[in-house]
Design an enzyme around this catalytic site. Structure first.
Site, PDB file in Angstrom:
ATOM      1  N   ASP A  29     -25.115  16.458  25.017  1.00 47.13           N
ATOM      2  CA  ASP A  29     -23.830  16.896  24.448  1.00 47.13           C
ATOM      3  C   ASP A  29     -23.242  18.098  25.189  1.00 47.13           C
ATOM      4  O   ASP A  29     -22.096  18.451  24.962  1.00 47.13           O
ATOM      5  CB  ASP A  29     -24.020  17.340  22.981  1.00 47.13           C
ATOM      6  CG  ASP A  29     -23.980  16.174  22.002  1.00 47.13           C
ATOM      7  OD1 ASP A  29     -23.744  15.035  22.445  1.00 47.13           O
ATOM      8  OD2 ASP A  29     -24.197  16.404  20.806  1.00 47.13           O
ATOM      9  N   TRP A 138     -25.802  17.486   4.145  1.00 41.84           N
ATOM     10  CA  TRP A 138     -25.214  16.560   5.120  1.00 41.84           C
ATOM     11  C   TRP A 138     -25.654  15.189   4.592  1.00 41.84           C
ATOM     12  O   TRP A 138     -26.852  14.887   4.660  1.00 41.84           O
ATOM     13  CB  TRP A 138     -25.869  16.723   6.470  1.00 41.84           C
ATOM     14  CG  TRP A 138     -25.428  17.734   7.457  1.00 41.84           C
ATOM     15  CD1 TRP A 138     -25.138  17.478   8.767  1.00 41.84           C
ATOM     16  CD2 TRP A 138     -25.266  19.160   7.313  1.00 41.84           C
ATOM     17  NE1 TRP A 138     -24.802  18.649   9.410  1.00 41.84           N
ATOM     18  CE2 TRP A 138     -24.874  19.688   8.545  1.00 41.84           C
ATOM     19  CE3 TRP A 138     -25.413  20.048   6.242  1.00 41.84           C
ATOM     20  CZ2 TRP A 138     -24.625  21.045   8.748  1.00 41.84           C
ATOM     21  CZ3 TRP A 138     -25.171  21.393   6.442  1.00 41.84           C
ATOM     22  CH2 TRP A 138     -24.773  21.871   7.669  1.00 41.84           C
ATOM     23  N   TYR A 140     -25.629  11.465   5.234  1.00 41.03           N
ATOM     24  CA  TYR A 140     -25.278  10.428   6.194  1.00 41.03           C
ATOM     25  C   TYR A 140     -26.009   9.134   5.838  1.00 41.03           C
ATOM     26  O   TYR A 140     -27.207   9.005   6.091  1.00 41.03           O
ATOM     27  CB  TYR A 140     -25.671  10.867   7.617  1.00 41.03           C
ATOM     28  CG  TYR A 140     -24.857  12.013   8.186  1.00 41.03           C
ATOM     29  CD1 TYR A 140     -23.601  12.336   7.667  1.00 41.03           C
ATOM     30  CD2 TYR A 140     -25.331  12.765   9.247  1.00 41.03           C
ATOM     31  CE1 TYR A 140     -22.850  13.371   8.201  1.00 41.03           C
ATOM     32  CE2 TYR A 140     -24.584  13.811   9.791  1.00 41.03           C
ATOM     33  CZ  TYR A 140     -23.348  14.105   9.263  1.00 41.03           C
ATOM     34  OH  TYR A 140     -22.603  15.135   9.799  1.00 41.03           O
ATOM     35  N   ARG A 142     -27.580   5.822   6.374  1.00 41.31           N
ATOM     36  CA  ARG A 142     -28.082   5.339   7.663  1.00 41.31           C
ATOM     37  C   ARG A 142     -29.352   4.525   7.483  1.00 41.31           C
ATOM     38  O   ARG A 142     -30.068   4.714   6.511  1.00 41.31           O
ATOM     39  CB  ARG A 142     -28.364   6.543   8.568  1.00 41.31           C
ATOM     40  CG  ARG A 142     -28.277   6.239  10.043  1.00 41.31           C
ATOM     41  CD  ARG A 142     -28.155   7.494  10.857  1.00 41.31           C
ATOM     42  NE  ARG A 142     -26.802   8.058  10.811  1.00 41.31           N
ATOM     43  CZ  ARG A 142     -26.425   9.134  11.484  1.00 41.31           C
ATOM     44  NH1 ARG A 142     -27.280   9.774  12.240  1.00 41.31           N
ATOM     45  NH2 ARG A 142     -25.187   9.590  11.401  1.00 41.31           N
ATOM     46  N   LYS A 171     -21.311  17.318   3.200  1.00 40.56           N
ATOM     47  CA  LYS A 171     -20.637  17.058   4.475  1.00 40.56           C
ATOM     48  C   LYS A 171     -20.723  15.567   4.710  1.00 40.56           C
ATOM     49  O   LYS A 171     -21.834  15.011   4.770  1.00 40.56           O
ATOM     50  CB  LYS A 171     -21.381  17.836   5.552  1.00 40.56           C
ATOM     51  CG  LYS A 171     -20.764  17.780   6.895  1.00 40.56           C
ATOM     52  CD  LYS A 171     -21.447  18.795   7.808  1.00 40.56           C
ATOM     53  CE  LYS A 171     -20.917  18.666   9.190  1.00 40.56           C
ATOM     54  NZ  LYS A 171     -21.931  18.792  10.208  1.00 40.56           N
ATOM     55  N   ILE A 172     -19.575  14.911   4.797  1.00 45.21           N
ATOM     56  CA  ILE A 172     -19.570  13.454   4.920  1.00 45.21           C
ATOM     57  C   ILE A 172     -18.641  13.021   6.054  1.00 45.21           C
ATOM     58  O   ILE A 172     -17.750  13.754   6.460  1.00 45.21           O
ATOM     59  CB  ILE A 172     -19.115  12.770   3.597  1.00 45.21           C
ATOM     60  CG1 ILE A 172     -17.755  13.331   3.114  1.00 45.21           C
ATOM     61  CG2 ILE A 172     -20.175  12.932   2.520  1.00 45.21           C
ATOM     62  CD1 ILE A 172     -17.211  12.660   1.852  1.00 45.21           C
ATOM     63  N   GLY A 198     -17.737  14.509  14.118  1.00 44.66           N
ATOM     64  CA  GLY A 198     -18.024  13.291  14.885  1.00 44.66           C
ATOM     65  C   GLY A 198     -17.851  13.488  16.381  1.00 44.66           C
ATOM     66  O   GLY A 198     -17.484  14.579  16.848  1.00 44.66           O
ATOM     67  N   GLY A 225     -18.157  20.249  15.382  1.00 47.24           N
ATOM     68  CA  GLY A 225     -18.889  20.763  16.538  1.00 47.24           C
ATOM     69  C   GLY A 225     -18.251  20.299  17.824  1.00 47.24           C
ATOM     70  O   GLY A 225     -17.432  20.988  18.438  1.00 47.24           O
TER      71      GLY A 225
HETATM   72  P1  FBP Z   1     -20.021  17.083  15.195  1.00 54.32           P
HETATM   73  O1  FBP Z   1     -18.674  17.615  14.759  1.00 54.32           O
HETATM   74  O2  FBP Z   1     -20.326  17.432  16.615  1.00 54.32           O
HETATM   75  O3  FBP Z   1     -20.138  15.606  14.880  1.00 54.32           O
HETATM   76  O4  FBP Z   1     -21.096  17.847  14.321  1.00 54.32           O
HETATM   77  C1  FBP Z   1     -21.294  17.524  12.983  1.00 54.32           C
HETATM   78  C2  FBP Z   1     -22.733  17.125  12.741  1.00 54.32           C
HETATM   79  O5  FBP Z   1     -22.972  16.890  11.374  1.00 54.32           O
HETATM   80  C3  FBP Z   1     -23.753  18.124  13.246  1.00 54.32           C
HETATM   81  O6  FBP Z   1     -24.042  19.129  12.311  1.00 54.32           O
HETATM   82  C4  FBP Z   1     -24.906  17.240  13.564  1.00 54.32           C
HETATM   83  O7  FBP Z   1     -25.702  17.728  14.603  1.00 54.32           O
HETATM   84  C5  FBP Z   1     -24.260  15.988  14.021  1.00 54.32           C
HETATM   85  O8  FBP Z   1     -23.011  15.916  13.403  1.00 54.32           O
HETATM   86  C6  FBP Z   1     -25.087  14.776  13.678  1.00 54.32           C
HETATM   87  O9  FBP Z   1     -24.460  13.662  14.242  1.00 54.32           O
HETATM   88  P2  FBP Z   1     -25.036  12.205  14.102  1.00 54.32           P
HETATM   89  O10 FBP Z   1     -26.298  12.242  13.284  1.00 54.32           O
HETATM   90  O11 FBP Z   1     -23.942  11.413  13.468  1.00 54.32           O
HETATM   91  O12 FBP Z   1     -25.296  11.769  15.493  1.00 54.32           O
END
Ligand code: FBP
Length: 259
Positions: A29, A138, A140, A142, A171-172, A198, A225
């Protein structure tokens, strides 16, 4: 004891800069400039962010206390294959001693290991609230059971799960349009909702339209990020995000592809 996100809020809004990708994704990244944590802390401060998200190693060696810290207490690399699991690698006591004002924890809802993460989150929540620290989840969805992690019903489920497990903020991912994201926000109830940034969007305007959609849907803010520190002009895009999120400027919400 309860804990609130107040320290991260300005008139109900909040803008967080996330920098835990070095563990989650690896240096793929990064470039010469943004692989330096000091540069990210400079963006966080000069960009007027409400908070910065770090893992403990970066916090220990670089955090300067200028912007409130959310310490991520679990994490994983992207090297293992199979069902995702992220375990706790930093205690609440360590987070406090590193100067954190909140702790963050990732749950892969729907993973075969969901139960382990939910249980660990429960314990973390109790300990953090005992110290007056709010907890950001967070969430997610998955794993093999999740076909589309940005489908509106899945994003709303993630938001609701955040409320149910006691997260002070969740955080979604963006669900692709304002109406469906508003349903997710509605289901999060009193839990604050942050849209996750994202991968870098094709253009800055695409990303800003997405952010505008989330804000119009009632989100508290954005935790971003890559769309900031991978930008050619991280300070410029930070200024545009600050106007949109913190100063409540409105632009037309677009409906770009969800990430
Ligand atoms: P980004 O804005 O770079 O997507 O960061 C948000 C975030 O939640 C980070 O805190 C985390 O490292 C990353 O996305 C995880 O991304 P993924 O698991 O979707 O690859």
């Amino acid at each position: 004891m309860t804990a609130t996100m107040d320290k991260f809020l300005r008139d109900g809004r909040s803008l967080l800069l996330a920098y835990d990708q070095g563990l989650e994704h690896g240096p793929t990244d990064f470039n010469e400039r943004n692989c330096d944590p000091s540069f990210i802390l400079e963006i966080a401060e000069k960009g007027g962010y409400s908070g910065v998200v770090l893992q403990k190693g970066i916090a220990e060696k670089y955090y300067d206390g200028k912007v409130p810290l959310i310490l991520k207490v679990n994490g994983k690399s992207n090297l293992p294959r199979g069902e995702p699991v992220s375990r706790q690698i930093c205690s609440v006591d360590e987070a406090v001693s590193l100067g954190a004002s909140a702790v963050g924890y990732t749950i892969y809802l729907g993973s075969q290991f969901e139960a382990e993460m939910l249980q660990e989150f429960g314990r973390l929540h109790e300990l953090a609230h005992d110290c007056g620290l709010p907890v950001v989840a967070w969430i997610y969805p998955r794993g093999a059971a999740v076909k589309n992690d940005t489908a509106p019903e899945i994003v709303a489920y993630a938001a609701r799960a955040g409320l149910e497990i006691g997260a002070d903020a969740v955080k979604i991912k963006y669900s692709g349009d304002t109406a469906s994201f508003a349903w997710a926000v509605r289901n999060a109830g009193k839990t604050k909702v942050y849209m996750s940034g994202g991968p870098k969007a094709p253009t800055e305007d695409d990303f800003l339209k997405q952010v505008a959609g989330a804000m119009a849907a009632g989100a508290t803010g954005l935790a971003v990020g890559r769309n900031v520190w991978q930008s050619q002009d991280p300070f410029g895009i930070s200024q545009r995000l600050r106007r949109l999120v913190l100063e409540k400027e409105t632009i037309e919400a677009g409906e770009p592809e969800a990430n």
